[in-house]
Design a protein around this motif. Structure first.
Motif, PDB file in Angstrom:
ATOM      1  N   LEU A   9       0.823  -1.212   0.000  1.00 51.68           N
ATOM      2  CA  LEU A   9       0.000   0.000   0.000  1.00 51.68           C
ATOM      3  C   LEU A   9       0.858   1.263   0.000  1.00 51.68           C
ATOM      4  O   LEU A   9       0.403   2.331  -0.420  1.00 51.68           O
ATOM      5  CB  LEU A   9      -0.920   0.009   1.225  1.00 51.68           C
ATOM      6  CG  LEU A   9      -1.989  -1.089   1.276  1.00 51.68           C
ATOM      7  CD1 LEU A   9      -2.766  -1.015   2.586  1.00 51.68           C
ATOM      8  CD2 LEU A   9      -2.935  -0.977   0.095  1.00 51.68           C
ATOM      9  N   MET A  10       2.074   1.163   0.453  1.00 49.35           N
ATOM     10  CA  MET A  10       2.955   2.321   0.515  1.00 49.35           C
ATOM     11  C   MET A  10       3.629   2.629  -0.829  1.00 49.35           C
ATOM     12  O   MET A  10       4.244   3.668  -0.997  1.00 49.35           O
ATOM     13  CB  MET A  10       4.025   2.091   1.592  1.00 49.35           C
ATOM     14  CG  MET A  10       3.446   1.955   3.009  1.00 49.35           C
ATOM     15  SD  MET A  10       4.656   1.423   4.241  1.00 49.35           S
ATOM     16  CE  MET A  10       5.746   2.836   4.248  1.00 49.35           C
ATOM     17  N   GLU A  11       3.516   1.685  -1.766  1.00 52.86           N
ATOM     18  CA  GLU A  11       4.127   1.894  -3.081  1.00 52.86           C
ATOM     19  C   GLU A  11       3.193   2.721  -3.988  1.00 52.86           C
ATOM     20  O   GLU A  11       1.974   2.554  -3.950  1.00 52.86           O
ATOM     21  CB  GLU A  11       4.412   0.546  -3.752  1.00 52.86           C
ATOM     22  CG  GLU A  11       5.380  -0.345  -2.993  1.00 52.86           C
ATOM     23  CD  GLU A  11       6.799   0.195  -2.994  1.00 52.86           C
ATOM     24  OE1 GLU A  11       7.108   1.097  -3.810  1.00 52.86           O
ATOM     25  OE2 GLU A  11       7.609  -0.285  -2.165  1.00 52.86           O
ATOM     26  N   LYS A  12       3.775   3.582  -4.816  1.00 53.95           N
ATOM     27  CA  LYS A  12       2.992   4.419  -5.734  1.00 53.95           C
ATOM     28  C   LYS A  12       2.741   3.722  -7.065  1.00 53.95           C
ATOM     29  O   LYS A  12       1.801   4.062  -7.795  1.00 53.95           O
ATOM     30  CB  LYS A  12       3.695   5.750  -5.970  1.00 53.95           C
ATOM     31  CG  LYS A  12       3.771   6.611  -4.711  1.00 53.95           C
ATOM     32  CD  LYS A  12       4.452   7.949  -5.006  1.00 53.95           C
ATOM     33  CE  LYS A  12       4.521   8.823  -3.753  1.00 53.95           C
ATOM     34  NZ  LYS A  12       5.192  10.116  -4.021  1.00 53.95           N
ATOM     35  N   GLU A  13       3.607   2.780  -7.404  1.00 59.46           N
ATOM     36  CA  GLU A  13       3.433   2.020  -8.639  1.00 59.46           C
ATOM     37  C   GLU A  13       3.962   0.608  -8.412  1.00 59.46           C
ATOM     38  O   GLU A  13       4.623   0.330  -7.407  1.00 59.46           O
ATOM     39  CB  GLU A  13       4.178   2.695  -9.790  1.00 59.46           C
ATOM     40  CG  GLU A  13       5.675   2.877  -9.546  1.00 59.46           C
ATOM     41  CD  GLU A  13       6.379   3.559 -10.700  1.00 59.46           C
ATOM     42  OE1 GLU A  13       5.730   3.773 -11.743  1.00 59.46           O
ATOM     43  OE2 GLU A  13       7.579   3.861 -10.563  1.00 59.46           O
ATOM     44  N   TRP A  14       3.672  -0.266  -9.376  1.00 53.61           N
ATOM     45  CA  TRP A  14       4.088  -1.662  -9.198  1.00 53.61           C
ATOM     46  C   TRP A  14       4.779  -2.113 -10.477  1.00 53.61           C
ATOM     47  O   TRP A  14       4.164  -2.453 -11.467  1.00 53.61           O
ATOM     48  CB  TRP A  14       2.888  -2.554  -8.908  1.00 53.61           C
ATOM     49  CG  TRP A  14       3.288  -3.859  -8.280  1.00 53.61           C
ATOM     50  CD1 TRP A  14       3.245  -5.093  -8.847  1.00 53.61           C
ATOM     51  CD2 TRP A  14       3.790  -4.044  -6.954  1.00 53.61           C
ATOM     52  NE1 TRP A  14       3.708  -6.040  -7.983  1.00 53.61           N
ATOM     53  CE2 TRP A  14       4.039  -5.428  -6.787  1.00 53.61           C
ATOM     54  CE3 TRP A  14       4.070  -3.179  -5.892  1.00 53.61           C
ATOM     55  CZ2 TRP A  14       4.543  -5.965  -5.609  1.00 53.61           C
ATOM     56  CZ3 TRP A  14       4.566  -3.717  -4.717  1.00 53.61           C
ATOM     57  CH2 TRP A  14       4.797  -5.092  -4.576  1.00 53.61           C
ATOM     58  N   THR A  15       6.112  -2.088 -10.423  1.00 51.40           N
ATOM     59  CA  THR A  15       6.917  -2.384 -11.591  1.00 51.40           C
ATOM     60  C   THR A  15       7.808  -3.591 -11.318  1.00 51.40           C
ATOM     61  O   THR A  15       7.910  -4.061 -10.177  1.00 51.40           O
ATOM     62  CB  THR A  15       7.815  -1.185 -11.941  1.00 51.40           C
ATOM     63  OG1 THR A  15       8.736  -0.975 -10.856  1.00 51.40           O
ATOM     64  CG2 THR A  15       6.991   0.084 -12.164  1.00 51.40           C
TER      65      THR A  15
END
Length: 562
Positions: A535-541
């Motif tokens: 949830l703390m990540e802004k994107e998922w790469t």
């Protein structure tokens, strides 16, 4: 191969309660457990089968009361293997019938309860003798002709559960019989004794009975090897001590629960034989070379082996160890061990705990490493033979008081095992269904640095990058080829835990929407540290998955010293 004889005969009740049989309830049987519900149901069934016509008793359809199983030779003595509840309730019913008729009929009924000695009443031969703990009560208040009047005055608080059941069933049947005229009571007595039948199945000795037990257990009979062992072990104790040891045995069984207590004997067998079960557990226990059961010293088996191992098993099973130090930490390890998908770790666990109960520092170190070993054997999907071989070596090491913390100890992981475990954890973990939840729960707890308090009814492992994103999804921009997606989708770094079932369509949401609607509860809360990280990540790469993969693997390395 030895042969044994089974006899089966259908007999009317007047032949069952006759000089042909002297029934005894062995020590291994549970106490009398029928309540007023079962006794009342039997009575109503008999009344219904009798009917209200004036038909001759001989012309009424016979009524089948089921079967009973006995250990019986040529003499009348018969141990009741199965059928205690029915024989006891029928005896209570006969006693209630006797108390409900006029004096001229009572003596005719008494012969079904005991064979009178003309000169010495203390030598009366009773048709049924209950377990030693209940036998005198049953003779005095049920079978004796004047006993029921005294029964009515007894205080339930002073009675065992089995004696209370006897009393309440007697009073219930008396109450029902009071509503019938005497001629109908006599008619009911005639129907029961002449037209009600039991099938009597008998085998001549306990050795042949073992085989019958195993067949009957497969068909739902409520006897186990623990019951038979109890009869054999307590039967070898001096009579005046049998009641005391029977109470110890039954108290331990009640404390652990019947099923767990039954499994204890398999664990004891493993502790002392240190090998895979080759024949029946009964055969191994009674083998003269089996040192856990000293035939000459049955008290020693109960006091020095059964009770200490049962106490250890109880503490592990229910996580209630109490020591001077490290109590919470040790019980947490017990809690994690309960999640292992086999029970092969239990023998060394209860053996070590029973030997070192008052040394919490030793216990913390040992159970930390046993938890590590059991977890890693499960992750590697070690088969039963591999597990038994490993735990057998560990039992030998404990028994011989070897140093368990040298690199070559069976308690420790080899370099090859560590390498293999890391390879599994670094691969497509999601596809290994039997370990993925366990690994993620252990990881989540390590990240949260707290106790494992997962009380949710439904915990699932879910993907961040979905398995099958839709054609117009932003996921295909981030992971444009099938190869890109397959490289990461089932890896540890792409997995999270959820505490409730979610709509399967929501799995394919884009990352931001998924965080808001899929990875949190309705109150916007996430129940898992593992998921909170996402949830703390802004994107998922792919870069973020790679980074998270390394962080999580490092955490597992730390947890299990890999």
């Amino acid at each position: 191969m030895s042969t044994f004889t089974i006899q089966a005969n259908q007999l009317p009740i007047h032949k069952v309660f006759s000089e042909d049989f002297i029934f005894t309830i062995p020590l291994y049987q549970r106490p009398y457990a029928w309540t007023t519900e079962q006794a009342g149901e039997l009575f109503e069934d008999l009344i219904s089968a009798l009917g209200d016509s004036d038909e001759k008793i001989e012309d009424i359809n016979p009524y089948f009361l089921g079967s009973i199983v006995l250990i019986k030779g040529n003499k009348s003595d018969a141990q009741v293997v199965d059928g205690q509840q029915r024989l006891t309730t029928l005896t209570i019913l006969l006693a209630a019938l006797r108390a409900s008729v006029s004096q001229e009929y009572r003596h005719r009924i008494t012969k079904y309860l005991y064979q009178e000695d003309d000169f010495e009443p203390e030598k009366n031969i009773y048709r049924l003798t209950l377990r030693p703990r209940d036998a005198q009560f049953f003779k005095e208040y049920i079978q004796a002709e004047s006993g029921i009047e005294g029964l009515k005055q007894l205080n339930n608080k002073q009675l065992s559960d089995s004696c209370k059941n006897c009393k309440e069933n007697t009073l219930l049947l008396l109450d029902k019989l009071q509503n019938l005229p005497e001629n109908q009571i006599i008619r009911l007595l005639q129907f029961i004794t002449r037209r009600c039948f039991l099938v009597i199945v008998s085998t001549p000795d306990i050795d042949s009975a073992y085989r019958i037990f195993s067949v009957m257990n497969n068909r739902g009979m409520d006897l186990s090897h623990a019951d038979i062992l109890k009869a054999e072990i307590i039967g070898k104790i001096m009579t005046q001590q049998q009641e005391n040891y029977s109470k110890k045995w039954e108290g331990t069984e009640e404390k652990l629960g019947r099923d767990i207590f039954k499994s204890l004997f398999s664990h004891i067998r493993m502790i002392y034989s240190k090998s895979k079960l080759r024949e029946s557990i009964l055969k191994e226990f009674f083998d003269k070379n089996f040192k856990a059961f000293p035939l000459q010293y049955p008290q020693q088996f109960i006091d020095k082996i059964l009770l200490p191992l049962a106490d250890a098993f109880y503490d592990i099973q229910y996580q209630v160890y109490e020591g001077s130090l490290w109590t919470d930490e040790i019980n947490i390890l017990f809690q994690w061990l309960q999640l292992i998908d086999n029970s092969d770790w239990i023998p060394p666990a209860i053996f070590y705990l029973s030997q070192n109960y008052h040394n919490p520092e030793l216990l913390l170190r040992f159970f930390s490493d046993l938890d590590r070993l059991a977890s890693c054997l499960m992750i590697q999907r070690a088969n039963i033979n591999e597990r038994i071989e490993r735990y057998s070596k560990l039992l030998h090491a404990i028994d011989n008081r070897e140093d368990l913390y040298t690199p070559d100890s069976p308690l420790q992981l080899t370099s090859k095992e560590k390498e293999n475990i890391l390879k599994i954890l670094n691969g497509d973990l999601y596809l290994i269904k039997k370990i993925r939840s366990y690994v993620l729960l252990r990881l989540d707890s390590a990240l949260a640095e707290g106790k494992p308090a997962y009380t949710f009814s439904n915990i699932t492992v879910e993907h961040v990058l979905p398995q099958n994103p839709s054609a117009d999804s932003e996921w295909l921009t981030l992971f444009p080829t099938q190869e890109d997606k397959e490289k990461y989708v089932h890896r540890l770094g792409n997995l999270v835990l959820l505490s409730s079932a979610k709509n399967s369509m929501a799995q394919n949401f884009d990352f931001e929407t998924k965080k808001q609607k899929y990875f949190t509860t309705k109150k916007g809360i996430c129940n898992f540290a593992l998921t909170t990280q996402v949830l703390m990540e802004k994107e998922w790469t792919s870069e973020i998955i790679e980074k998270r993969q390394k962080v999580l693997i490092d955490k597992l390395k730390e947890l299990w010293r890999l």
